[in-house]
Design a protein around this motif. Structure first.
Motif, short mmCIF file in Angstrom:
data_model
loop_
_atom_site.label_atom_id
_atom_site.label_comp_id
_atom_site.label_asym_id
_atom_site.label_seq_id
_atom_site.Cartn_x
_atom_site.Cartn_y
_atom_site.Cartn_z
N SER A 22 0.74 -1.23 0.07
CA SER A 22 0.01 0.01 -0.17
C SER A 22 0.75 1.27 0.03
O SER A 22 1.95 1.31 0.45
CB SER A 22 -0.93 -0.08 1.11
N PHE A 23 0.22 2.36 -0.42
CA PHE A 23 1.07 3.47 -0.61
C PHE A 23 1.36 4.15 1.04
O PHE A 23 2.12 4.64 1.18
CB PHE A 23 0.00 4.55 -1.43
N TYR A 24 0.08 4.11 1.75
CA TYR A 24 0.16 4.46 3.18
C TYR A 24 1.43 3.79 3.81
O TYR A 24 2.18 4.37 4.53
CB TYR A 24 -1.10 4.03 3.96
N ALA A 25 1.66 2.48 3.67
CA ALA A 25 2.72 1.81 4.29
C ALA A 25 4.11 2.23 3.66
O ALA A 25 5.03 2.28 4.47
CB ALA A 25 2.65 0.12 3.97
N ARG A 26 4.07 2.43 2.34
CA ARG A 26 5.41 2.79 1.74
C ARG A 26 5.82 4.13 2.14
O ARG A 26 6.76 4.62 2.64
CB ARG A 26 5.26 2.89 0.34
N ALA A 27 4.68 5.25 2.45
CA ALA A 27 5.09 6.49 2.82
C ALA A 27 5.37 6.39 4.33
O ALA A 27 6.30 7.35 4.72
CB ALA A 27 3.63 7.34 2.92
N ALA A 28 4.80 5.44 5.13
CA ALA A 28 5.33 5.50 6.55
C ALA A 28 6.83 4.80 6.64
O ALA A 28 7.45 5.22 7.57
CB ALA A 28 4.46 4.23 7.42
N LEU A 29 7.14 4.07 5.63
CA LEU A 29 8.41 3.55 5.58
C LEU A 29 9.26 4.61 5.16
O LEU A 29 10.42 4.64 6.02
CB LEU A 29 8.44 2.32 4.64
N ILE A 30 9.03 5.50 4.32
CA ILE A 30 9.85 6.56 4.09
C ILE A 30 10.09 7.46 5.23
O ILE A 30 10.88 8.15 5.43
CB ILE A 30 9.24 7.51 2.99
N LEU A 31 9.01 7.57 6.16
CA LEU A 31 8.98 8.65 7.17
C LEU A 31 9.78 7.80 8.34
O LEU A 31 10.75 8.60 9.01
CB LEU A 31 7.76 8.75 7.79
N VAL A 155 14.06 8.98 22.09
CA VAL A 155 12.82 8.11 21.71
C VAL A 155 11.77 8.90 21.88
O VAL A 155 10.78 8.69 20.84
CB VAL A 155 13.13 7.04 22.48
N GLY A 156 11.58 9.67 22.85
CA GLY A 156 10.16 10.17 23.04
C GLY A 156 9.87 11.15 21.98
O GLY A 156 8.67 11.22 21.44
N THR A 157 10.91 11.96 21.63
CA THR A 157 10.65 13.19 20.61
C THR A 157 10.52 12.27 19.21
O THR A 157 9.48 12.82 18.45
CB THR A 157 11.80 13.91 20.35
N ALA A 158 11.08 11.23 18.83
CA ALA A 158 10.88 10.53 17.63
C ALA A 158 9.43 9.86 17.52
O ALA A 158 9.01 9.86 16.46
CB ALA A 158 11.87 9.31 17.61
N LEU A 159 9.25 9.25 18.69
CA LEU A 159 7.69 8.74 18.62
C LEU A 159 6.69 9.89 18.55
O LEU A 159 5.42 9.73 17.59
CB LEU A 159 7.46 7.95 20.11
N LEU A 160 6.86 11.01 19.11
CA LEU A 160 5.89 12.02 19.05
C LEU A 160 5.83 12.56 17.61
O LEU A 160 4.77 12.71 16.93
CB LEU A 160 6.17 13.31 19.92
N MET A 161 7.03 12.67 16.99
CA MET A 161 7.07 13.39 15.68
C MET A 161 6.51 12.12 14.57
O MET A 161 5.69 12.59 13.38
CB MET A 161 8.66 13.61 15.02
N THR A 162 6.54 10.87 14.74
CA THR A 162 6.22 9.90 13.90
C THR A 162 4.60 9.79 14.24
O THR A 162 4.15 9.64 12.97
CB THR A 162 6.76 8.59 14.54
N ALA A 163 3.90 9.93 15.41
CA ALA A 163 2.55 10.00 15.34
C ALA A 163 2.06 11.30 14.65
O ALA A 163 1.18 10.77 14.04
CB ALA A 163 2.47 10.18 16.96
N ILE A 164 2.65 12.42 14.64
CA ILE A 164 2.12 13.58 14.03
C ILE A 164 2.31 13.32 12.66
O ILE A 164 1.31 13.70 11.86
CB ILE A 164 2.98 15.01 14.44
N SER A 165 3.30 12.89 12.04
CA SER A 165 3.56 12.34 10.48
C SER A 165 2.39 11.44 10.24
O SER A 165 1.91 11.78 9.20
CB SER A 165 4.88 11.98 10.51
N PHE A 166 2.14 10.42 10.97
CA PHE A 166 1.05 9.54 10.68
C PHE A 166 -0.40 9.99 10.53
O PHE A 166 -1.15 10.06 9.43
CB PHE A 166 0.92 8.40 11.76
#
Length: 422
Positions: A22-31, A155-166
């Motif tokens: 899926s495009f969603y999974a590929r975009a998530a992988l890029i992030l 790790v906390g910053t990375a998780l927060l930014m990943t959630a915002i990106s998702f």
């Protein structure tokens, strides 16, 4: 879809098998991949270099206090060092970078150092010497305190930014999914409400889809009006011809009667082709009962074996009945033994009609489903065959989101299957 035949295409397809579908999974992988790489780079370059260097410097300072206490044991309490005698176990965890750096510095400074233990007591370092003595002091004297705080922050910053990106990415992909659903529904003969939204590229694709859908709908409407109008206009003179022929001697006009009957069948076929999917709506029906009705309405007194289980499915009953009648009619025209079957597969419903006739050669099967394509080479058309039977069946299958599959029956003739998703 068949596998790529060209070696370069096959190699390219094989090299991309590890990618998500899926495009969603590929975009998530890029992030996610850059975030992970940055975290590893920081951990290796900063944690290893920085904390090891700090540990070496602090251990060098502590080394002087250790040497002083070994020379003057009375100073140990003032320097927060505990002395004792007995064996000491050497134990430093592999992943304890600062502990390993500390041991290297102390081993280089004291030749009689035999053990360094950072595990026995929490936040404490115990050193064992060859003379049987040991000393213990706080771990904070030789390494930076709370080194995990940086890791937790990273790790906390990375998780927060990943959630915002998702969350942001979901909003960007939603218009693409809406466009895909609208296109899929239109492929099944359903015109759903859709309006372009999202980024500029998606809006352009959505506008192009709406223009294409409008053109196709106008084309279908024009085709329907043309065939319906011509067919209805021909019925009036055809009816007068039938009345005039009925008042004449049947033996003299037998050939004309057959021609008029063929013309009537052609007109009925045109009407069926023009009506296909125009007024039919999806309804939950019994697939076996629908197949039985189509066979009984077409076969009349000729025997046709009908089998299958009672399956409830949402179908367009008029269109599907017409398609099955066409398949049964073709089978009866070209064969003597005909059987019909309905079965349910994995998320599919399959209608099968088989006969023992001559069948259709594999190279001609695609052409047999095209409108106005006749496989016989005769110029006359006394039977009223205009080459629309299988085309109507294919259109009905496509209107259901399925397909028409032609093959070879074990009876020796044609095996026609209507496969629709459920």
């Amino acid at each position: 879809m068949s596998a790529p035949s060209h070696p370069a295409l096959a190699h390219r397809a094989a090299s991309r098998r590890w990618l998500p579908r899926s495009f969603y999974a590929r975009a998530a992988l890029i992030l996610i991949l850059p975030i992970i790489v940055i975290q590893l780079a920081v951990a290796v370059m900063f944690l290893q270099r920085h904390y090891e260097d700090v540990t070496v410097q602090m251990t060098t300072n502590m080394m002087r206090e250790i040497a002083l206490v070994r020379a003057r044991p009375a100073l140990a309490p003032d320097l927060e060092i505990t002395l004792g005698t007995g064996p000491a176990e050497d134990h430093v965890r592999i992943w304890d970078l600062s502990g390993r750096a500390m041991r290297e510095v102390l081993e280089a400074a004291f030749d009689d150092l035999e053990a360094v233990n950072t595990v026995a007591l929490r936040k404490t370092v115990q050193l064992g010497f060859a003379d049987g003595t040991w000393m213990r002091f706080p771990r904070s004297n030789v390494s930076a305190s709370n080194p995990h705080q940086l890791l937790v922050l990273m790790v906390g910053t990375a998780l927060l930014m990943t959630a915002i990106s998702f969350f942001f990415m979901r909003g960007q992909i939603r218009p693409i999914r809406r466009l895909a659903r609208a296109a899929e529904a239109f492929g099944r003969g359903q015109s759903t409400a859709y309006w372009p939204s999202g980024p500029t590229e998606v809006r352009a694709a959505g506008t192009a889809f709406l223009d294409m859908r409008a053109r196709i709908e106008r084309h279908i409407e024009q085709r329907t009006l043309l065939l319906s109008g011509v067919s209805h206009d021909l019925r009036t003179p055809l009816t007068r011809m039938k009345l005039e022929l009925a008042m004449m001697d049947e033996t003299e006009v037998e050939g004309l009667i057959r021609d008029v009957a063929a013309m009537e069948r052609i007109i009925d076929t045109f009407l069926d082709f023009s009506r296909e999917g125009s007024t039919d709506v999806r309804t939950k029906v019994d697939a076996l009962a629908l197949l039985t009705e189509a066979v009984e309405g077409t076969a009349h007194d000729r025997p046709v074996a009908v089998s299958g289980d009672r399956i409830e499915a949402e179908l367009m009953p008029e269109g599907m009945r017409r398609a099955l009648s066409n398949l049964v009619s073709n089978a009866l025209n070209y064969g003597t033994t005909v059987r019909a079957h309905v079965a349910q597969g994995d998320h599919t419903l399959m209608f099968t009609v088989e006969d023992d006739g001559p069948g259709i050669p594999e190279p001609d099967r695609d052409a047999a489903t095209r409108p106005f394509q006749r496989l016989d080479s005769a110029r006359s058309n006394t039977a009223g065959n205009v080459g629309l039977g299988l085309s109507i069946v294919r259109d009905v299958a496509r209107a259901h989101g399925g397909s028409l599959r032609l093959g070879r029956s074990d009876l020796g003739g044609l095996k026609a299957q209507i496969i629709v998703p459920t």
